[in-house]
Design a protein around this motif. Sequence first.
Motif, PDB file in Angstrom:
ATOM      1  N   LEU A 127       0.949  -1.630  -0.075  1.00 16.84           N
ATOM      2  CA  LEU A 127       0.220  -0.159  -0.009  1.00 16.84           C
ATOM      3  C   LEU A 127       0.708   1.427  -0.433  1.00 16.84           C
ATOM      4  O   LEU A 127       0.248   2.341  -0.305  1.00 16.84           O
ATOM      5  CB  LEU A 127      -0.819  -0.200   1.351  1.00 16.84           C
ATOM      6  N   ILE A 128       1.776   1.071   0.815  1.00 13.85           N
ATOM      7  CA  ILE A 128       2.913   2.783   0.400  1.00 13.85           C
ATOM      8  C   ILE A 128       4.189   2.216   0.227  1.00 13.85           C
ATOM      9  O   ILE A 128       4.081   3.377  -0.255  1.00 13.85           O
ATOM     10  CB  ILE A 128       2.809   2.428   2.286  1.00 13.85           C
ATOM     11  N   ARG A 129       4.843   1.435   0.019  1.00 15.68           N
ATOM     12  CA  ARG A 129       6.551   1.701   0.315  1.00 15.68           C
ATOM     13  C   ARG A 129       6.502   1.332  -1.328  1.00 15.68           C
ATOM     14  O   ARG A 129       7.042   1.945  -2.020  1.00 15.68           O
ATOM     15  CB  ARG A 129       7.461   0.729   0.530  1.00 15.68           C
ATOM     16  N   TYR A 130       6.124   0.311  -2.013  1.00 16.85           N
ATOM     17  CA  TYR A 130       6.264  -0.208  -3.494  1.00 16.85           C
ATOM     18  C   TYR A 130       5.666   0.672  -4.606  1.00 16.85           C
ATOM     19  O   TYR A 130       4.070   1.100  -4.471  1.00 16.85           O
ATOM     20  CB  TYR A 130       5.638  -1.630  -3.304  1.00 16.85           C
ATOM     21  N   ARG A 131       5.258   0.802  -5.437  1.00 16.11           N
ATOM     22  CA  ARG A 131       5.599   0.957  -7.037  1.00 16.11           C
ATOM     23  C   ARG A 131       4.452  -0.033  -7.699  1.00 16.11           C
ATOM     24  O   ARG A 131       4.537  -1.314  -6.490  1.00 16.11           O
ATOM     25  CB  ARG A 131       6.507   1.458  -7.548  1.00 16.11           C
ATOM     26  N   ALA A 132       4.581   0.328  -8.388  1.00 19.09           N
ATOM     27  CA  ALA A 132       3.765  -0.886  -9.662  1.00 19.09           C
ATOM     28  C   ALA A 132       4.478  -1.820 -10.088  1.00 19.09           C
ATOM     29  O   ALA A 132       3.649  -3.373  -9.936  1.00 19.09           O
ATOM     30  CB  ALA A 132       3.057  -0.642 -10.864  1.00 19.09           C
ATOM     31  N   VAL A 133       5.738  -1.831  -9.777  1.00 20.03           N
ATOM     32  CA  VAL A 133       6.731  -2.921 -10.180  1.00 20.03           C
ATOM     33  C   VAL A 133       7.450  -2.881  -9.454  1.00 20.03           C
ATOM     34  O   VAL A 133       8.275  -1.995  -9.080  1.00 20.03           O
ATOM     35  CB  VAL A 133       7.025  -3.177 -10.911  1.00 20.03           C
ATOM     36  N   VAL A 134       8.267  -3.898  -8.515  1.00 20.80           N
ATOM     37  CA  VAL A 134       9.123  -3.891  -7.349  1.00 20.80           C
ATOM     38  C   VAL A 134      10.157  -5.150  -7.892  1.00 20.80           C
ATOM     39  O   VAL A 134       9.752  -6.238  -7.922  1.00 20.80           O
ATOM     40  CB  VAL A 134       8.812  -3.730  -6.125  1.00 20.80           C
ATOM     41  N   ASP A 135      11.721  -4.609  -7.986  1.00 16.48           N
ATOM     42  CA  ASP A 135      12.647  -5.499  -7.458  1.00 16.48           C
ATOM     43  C   ASP A 135      12.946  -6.562  -6.560  1.00 16.48           C
ATOM     44  O   ASP A 135      13.863  -5.291  -5.396  1.00 16.48           O
ATOM     45  CB  ASP A 135      13.705  -4.880  -8.368  1.00 16.48           C
ATOM     46  N   VAL A 136      12.513  -7.349  -6.101  1.00 20.66           N
ATOM     47  CA  VAL A 136      12.631  -8.057  -5.035  1.00 20.66           C
ATOM     48  C   VAL A 136      14.166  -8.131  -3.927  1.00 20.66           C
ATOM     49  O   VAL A 136      14.241  -7.930  -2.744  1.00 20.66           O
ATOM     50  CB  VAL A 136      11.712  -9.139  -4.785  1.00 20.66           C
ATOM     51  N   SER A 137      14.851  -8.322  -5.681  1.00 19.61           N
ATOM     52  CA  SER A 137      16.424  -8.485  -4.928  1.00 19.61           C
ATOM     53  C   SER A 137      16.876  -7.035  -4.045  1.00 19.61           C
ATOM     54  O   SER A 137      18.429  -7.496  -3.772  1.00 19.61           O
ATOM     55  CB  SER A 137      17.261  -9.010  -6.318  1.00 19.61           C
ATOM     56  N   THR A 138      16.352  -5.988  -4.361  1.00 18.34           N
ATOM     57  CA  THR A 138      16.908  -4.861  -3.346  1.00 18.34           C
ATOM     58  C   THR A 138      16.576  -5.013  -2.106  1.00 18.34           C
ATOM     59  O   THR A 138      16.659  -3.238  -1.747  1.00 18.34           O
ATOM     60  CB  THR A 138      16.964  -3.706  -4.490  1.00 18.34           C
ATOM     61  N   LEU A 139      15.034  -5.398  -2.366  1.00 18.46           N
ATOM     62  CA  LEU A 139      14.766  -4.932  -0.482  1.00 18.46           C
ATOM     63  C   LEU A 139      15.340  -6.322   0.628  1.00 18.46           C
ATOM     64  O   LEU A 139      15.922  -6.957   0.504  1.00 18.46           O
ATOM     65  CB  LEU A 139      13.180  -5.639  -1.080  1.00 18.46           C
ATOM     66  N   GLN A 140      14.923  -5.525   1.951  1.00 15.43           N
ATOM     67  CA  GLN A 140      15.190  -6.010   2.626  1.00 15.43           C
ATOM     68  C   GLN A 140      13.440  -6.253   3.454  1.00 15.43           C
ATOM     69  O   GLN A 140      13.501  -5.300   3.974  1.00 15.43           O
ATOM     70  CB  GLN A 140      16.142  -5.737   3.490  1.00 15.43           C
ATOM     71  N   GLY A 141      13.801  -7.206   3.989  1.00 22.44           N
ATOM     72  CA  GLY A 141      12.149  -7.159   4.242  1.00 22.44           C
ATOM     73  C   GLY A 141      12.244  -8.173   5.878  1.00 22.44           C
ATOM     74  O   GLY A 141      13.070  -9.350   5.468  1.00 22.44           O
ATOM     75  N   PRO A 142      10.644  -8.642   5.629  1.00 25.33           N
ATOM     76  CA  PRO A 142      10.857  -9.841   7.252  1.00 25.33           C
ATOM     77  C   PRO A 142      10.561 -10.901   5.915  1.00 25.33           C
ATOM     78  O   PRO A 142      10.346 -11.497   5.376  1.00 25.33           O
ATOM     79  CB  PRO A 142       9.670  -9.075   8.141  1.00 25.33           C
ATOM     80  N   SER A 143      11.798 -12.100   6.793  1.00 27.01           N
ATOM     81  CA  SER A 143      11.463 -13.480   6.368  1.00 27.01           C
ATOM     82  C   SER A 143      10.668 -14.635   7.138  1.00 27.01           C
ATOM     83  O   SER A 143      10.072 -14.167   8.279  1.00 27.01           O
ATOM     84  CB  SER A 143      13.264 -13.835   6.229  1.00 27.01           C
ATOM     85  N   ILE A 144      10.705 -15.395   6.576  1.00 25.28           N
ATOM     86  CA  ILE A 144       9.899 -16.567   6.735  1.00 25.28           C
ATOM     87  C   ILE A 144      10.290 -17.766   6.065  1.00 25.28           C
ATOM     88  O   ILE A 144      10.793 -17.948   5.231  1.00 25.28           O
ATOM     89  CB  ILE A 144       8.928 -15.730   6.426  1.00 25.28           C
ATOM     90  N   ASN A 145      10.592 -18.964   7.321  1.00 24.86           N
ATOM     91  CA  ASN A 145      10.720 -20.175   7.248  1.00 24.86           C
ATOM     92  C   ASN A 145      10.057 -20.824   6.569  1.00 24.86           C
ATOM     93  O   ASN A 145       9.196 -21.010   7.016  1.00 24.86           O
ATOM     94  CB  ASN A 145      11.074 -20.651   8.330  1.00 24.86           C
ATOM     95  N   ILE A 146      10.455 -21.041   5.216  1.00 26.70           N
ATOM     96  CA  ILE A 146       9.230 -21.916   4.275  1.00 26.70           C
ATOM     97  C   ILE A 146       9.586 -23.487   3.968  1.00 26.70           C
ATOM     98  O   ILE A 146       9.655 -23.047   2.555  1.00 26.70           O
ATOM     99  CB  ILE A 146       8.570 -21.197   3.219  1.00 26.70           C
ATOM    100  N   THR A 147      10.472 -23.502   3.921  1.00 22.08           N
ATOM    101  CA  THR A 147      11.105 -25.398   4.195  1.00 22.08           C
ATOM    102  C   THR A 147      10.304 -26.214   5.109  1.00 22.08           C
ATOM    103  O   THR A 147      10.746 -27.440   4.179  1.00 22.08           O
ATOM    104  CB  THR A 147      12.603 -25.038   5.658  1.00 22.08           C
ATOM    105  N   ASN A 148       9.561 -25.920   5.515  1.00 26.47           N
ATOM    106  CA  ASN A 148       8.404 -27.393   5.369  1.00 26.47           C
ATOM    107  C   ASN A 148       7.557 -26.933   4.384  1.00 26.47           C
ATOM    108  O   ASN A 148       7.308 -25.797   3.943  1.00 26.47           O
ATOM    109  CB  ASN A 148       8.167 -26.955   6.720  1.00 26.47           C
ATOM    110  N   ASN A 149       6.846 -28.369   4.472  1.00 28.15           N
ATOM    111  CA  ASN A 149       6.111 -27.701   3.014  1.00 28.15           C
ATOM    112  C   ASN A 149       4.713 -27.388   3.219  1.00 28.15           C
ATOM    113  O   ASN A 149       4.419 -27.229   2.250  1.00 28.15           O
ATOM    114  CB  ASN A 149       5.578 -29.577   2.720  1.00 28.15           C
ATOM    115  N   ARG A 150       4.611 -26.237   4.182  1.00 32.23           N
ATOM    116  CA  ARG A 150       3.263 -25.618   4.780  1.00 32.23           C
ATOM    117  C   ARG A 150       3.068 -24.616   4.029  1.00 32.23           C
ATOM    118  O   ARG A 150       2.249 -24.022   3.101  1.00 32.23           O
ATOM    119  CB  ARG A 150       3.418 -25.059   5.999  1.00 32.23           C
ATOM    120  N   PHE A 151       4.469 -23.875   3.574  1.00 31.68           N
ATOM    121  CA  PHE A 151       4.258 -22.996   2.195  1.00 31.68           C
ATOM    122  C   PHE A 151       5.435 -23.150   1.688  1.00 31.68           C
ATOM    123  O   PHE A 151       5.080 -22.637   0.536  1.00 31.68           O
ATOM    124  CB  PHE A 151       5.259 -22.095   3.182  1.00 31.68           C
ATOM    125  N   LEU A 152       5.312 -24.304   0.855  1.00 30.35           N
ATOM    126  CA  LEU A 152       6.402 -24.463  -0.129  1.00 30.35           C
ATOM    127  C   LEU A 152       5.605 -24.787  -1.463  1.00 30.35           C
ATOM    128  O   LEU A 152       5.821 -23.727  -2.675  1.00 30.35           O
ATOM    129  CB  LEU A 152       6.619 -26.174   0.193  1.00 30.35           C
TER     130      LEU A 152
END
Length: 372
Positions: A9-34
Amino acid sequence: MDIHYGDVLIRYRAVVDVSTLQGPSINITNNRFLGDRLTDGDIIMADTAEDTSAGKCVEIEGIMHQNVVAGLHTIPLRPATPSSHGYWGQYLNSASFRNQLFPKMQGTKVISLSRTTVSNATVRYPSLAEQRRIGEFFSTLDSLIAAAERQETLLRRKKQAYLQLMFPREGETQPRLRFAGFSGGWERRQLREVAEKTGSGGTPTSSNPRYYGGSIPFLGISDINGRYVDTTQKTLTEEGLANSAAWIVPQGTISLAMYASYGKSAILARAMATSQAFFNIVFRSNVTRDFVFSRLQCAESRHEWDALVSTGTQPNLSGSKLKKWTIGYPSLPEQHHIGEFFKVLDSLIAAAEERTKALTALKSVYLQRMFA
């Protein structure tokens, strides 16, 4: 990485390059998020907001080997047909698409969109070649807007730094940064000693419609947005002026807010009336006026007003305290240099702000025309 709806809503424009971002991380090694991992070209829509900005989207790119998921209060979207970079991020934020969503938004204090509403919305898309051209066009516009915003931010930061350096700190008699040719300590003067006249205004009773809607500008805190103010949302009639403590404050006066947003100030670009919520400072010399205006902005930046605020249901400054407020006071030539320096900085900031607004407005026009 977890892309949060607030960032959409606030920070990003219509297109964002996520390789330049620092954001919250989440562990998705388990199959819940795969199965929720996103890929380049996916879109994240914020389904909740405090206003009708709900539905704002961002197209993501630059994922490479990162694990990226859509966070809380978002809807991940993936084009069902081959698409070109940048098209969907721009299209889904256009009025052409969003006008379908507005009638189906739900809530009062918090606005939300359902997945069903989004899924049932109709989309339009041209050939891949045209998608590419559209995406490139808006990417260029977004880059220009971002550059203008960076320039504006840089100028504002420079101004804040100079405000700290060019006025003496508490207990000091000289600033830490001076123009060449000036030396020695500054005098100490109360605000009432350097002004020709000071005083607050007044407000006619709002229950009498004959007092409002005339030709006399009536300053409100929302009218202040920059160094100068020349237009106001409200106006008074001669009858309203005569039946209140308001007076015609001359052009060139500094008006300082004492109540809401206390410490905020502006120079009146035309004569106008103000409410009792403003402390008006009239000067004989524009040189001293410009110097004091910069000193007032320094005080706001340093939070000096907090020590003068009267606590209660609404924190406020008082005219009696402001009159006795003491400042460092240099010679008139040094005042001139300092006042002119900050006047030029303010003009550069205003120009950068206008460029940002103009480019943003231009983009809105093209979004309307190219996706109509």
